[in-house]
Design an enzyme around this catalytic site. Sequence first.
Site, mmCIF file in Angstrom:
data_model
loop_
_atom_site.group_PDB
_atom_site.id
_atom_site.type_symbol
_atom_site.label_atom_id
_atom_site.label_comp_id
_atom_site.label_asym_id
_atom_site.label_seq_id
_atom_site.Cartn_x
_atom_site.Cartn_y
_atom_site.Cartn_z
ATOM 1 N N GLN A 68 54.357 36.263 44.035
ATOM 2 C CA GLN A 68 53.872 37.628 43.930
ATOM 3 C C GLN A 68 52.535 37.685 44.678
ATOM 4 O O GLN A 68 51.766 36.719 44.683
ATOM 5 C CB GLN A 68 53.672 38.057 42.469
ATOM 6 N N SER A 69 52.228 38.829 45.291
ATOM 7 C CA SER A 69 51.071 38.892 46.188
ATOM 8 C C SER A 69 49.747 38.839 45.453
ATOM 9 O O SER A 69 48.790 38.227 45.928
ATOM 10 C CB SER A 69 51.134 40.167 47.040
ATOM 11 N N THR A 70 49.649 39.448 44.272
ATOM 12 C CA THR A 70 48.381 39.513 43.551
ATOM 13 C C THR A 70 48.608 39.164 42.091
ATOM 14 O O THR A 70 49.731 39.237 41.574
ATOM 15 C CB THR A 70 47.752 40.913 43.646
#
Length: 674
Positions: A21-23
């Site tokens: 997941q990016s963040t």
Amino acid sequence: MNAQEIKPRQLQRLACLYVRQSTLQQVLENRESTARQYALRDRAIALGWIAERIVVLDQDLGHSGTSASDRVGFQRLVAEVGLGKVGLVLGLEVSRLARSSSDWHHLLEICALTGTLILDEDGLYDPATFNDRLLLGLKGTMSEAELYILRARLLGGILNKARRAELKLHLPIGFCYTEDNRVVLDPDKQAQATIKLLFQTFRRTGTASATVRAFRQQNLAFPRRLSKGVHKGELVWNDMRHDDVLRVLHNPVYAGAFVFGRTRTNKTADGKIHIVALAQEEWQVMIKDAHPAYISWEEYEGHLSQLRANSQAYTPKHLNPPREGPALLQGLVICGQCGERMTVRYHQRGGQRVVPDYVCQKAGISAGTAPCQRFLGRDLDAAIGQVLLEMLTPALVNQVLQWHAELCSQLSEAEHLRQMEVERAQYAADLAGRRFMRVDPDNRLVADLLEAEWNAKLRDLASAQQALAQQQQQQESEVSRKESEQMSQMLEQFPRFWNDPTTPVRERKRILRLVVSDVTVLKTTCLTAHIRFVGGATRSIEVALPPAFAQSRLTPVQTLAEIDRLLNDYRDSQVAVQMNKAGYKTFAGLSFTTSLVSALRRKHGLKDFYSRKLAEGWVSAEELARQLNVTGATIYRWQQRKLLEGVSYDERGSCLFRPLQTPLTSQARGRKKS
């Protein structure tokens, strides 16, 4: 590719499920996407992989896919694939594996070489086949383009809002937002006064370091706003630092401007982020007079120009700021041979810089040759100071009067800040006292804590009041020495001010720069100085070169004659005291000491006090005791009773006595014995 085309050797390898997941916010809030990625494990089991051969790589949760440099899980995946240990790579979509075409195609190349399959939510692919590889390449390109489009939309919205000066940015100290997001000056009057005093002090001193020293000398604190913790947003007061001053001076917000895009952020191949400051013409958005300001835009640009001139890495042709060294012409001297500005070197004595040398060494450093010119600056500085006294005009007096008025204003502003600090401490102490008074006396745990807090606030209040009283006393003594009536008579008082040894060297330099633009010096048989004044007038003077080193270390004949005269009546330590009282100095400009007098006496063959008294017929206590047939103690006792005249010739109190002109009668001897 169909599931039937999976080969047994691929089933015998690992199936690596990559989860990302990016963040961290997406990890906490977008849990459905994470669950869908973990669910791909069932797809691998359905294709024939046993559970023990399925490896989940989820170390990159919370990391962006734009680069592989900081993604440990992706690096491990590529390594395992390159070693031929992986038969299947699973990812929900291409964007989960990589958002960069270079990283994606690098993974495809390795998978094709090792016969590794790739599975996403849409199907199963073999990178070794043309059609599957073409499809995977298109997906990677679309994933990268999707990221660019999303980012462009976000940045476009931010930039559009910034162009209307409606973008809410982090404000520096001294500003705050209202409820309707308008930028206003901080309602804390002490914070406002401190920022204003910072700008005034910088304009007066000329450097950021001198501004910090001025605040420290005045015991003034500087505010900072907490950015995290339970007290987030509150103001705290600490000692000013150099970076605080630079941060304020470089920020255009204090000039009332809304600015966006002052820096450019670049990310290198190793994943490191570099922030580069842009020139003013490259700023994306700059709107002047967007909100209330502490200074004008012209003052802001003047501060930046002064900081550039102060930079050691920047060597301008114009003046650098006056500093604390005793060289009066620091930054003003131009070499008469090559035209370059000359630098300053100091001779240190007793740990202090006392004698300046002016050196032209720029060309010598670059070419490895001797300096063009080098000469002692003491006599030249004195001659320029004398010229300044002769050229004193009412215009210069008015400038000094303005400086005095500015000094008084600075003192008044500093006192106002300290009074507000006392008021703040008084409020905090009163608040702590009210909290303590409202607590239940039986609740001793809370009462003791509140009582300790009250006592601490009272100590802070006492410290603030004491600092205010001390500074007020110092300011009164400083202002009393510079009364307005005396300043109005500056034409008569200025020579005294200039020659006063307590006058700071920095102030002499500042006054000189109001009149003198530069001084070109040529060294021949003497120093020829061509002075160029600020108004364009010029004047030439000649200054004699100092004597040779050997001659400069010779004691003047007049000084030796005075020492010889004093030795008739004083011993060496007393001679040193008398010479210092009379204002005599050694060849090095130092005061006389006992050892110096003794060394000069021995070197020049001067008799000491003891030898001179013996030559006059004075005798020692032992010899006089033999003549009178008494003990030495009796002689000293008679001296104390002033029956004998004696003088001390050393530090131990040993004496020589004047010989008796007539023999003592028996009656006198009896009185002395009694």
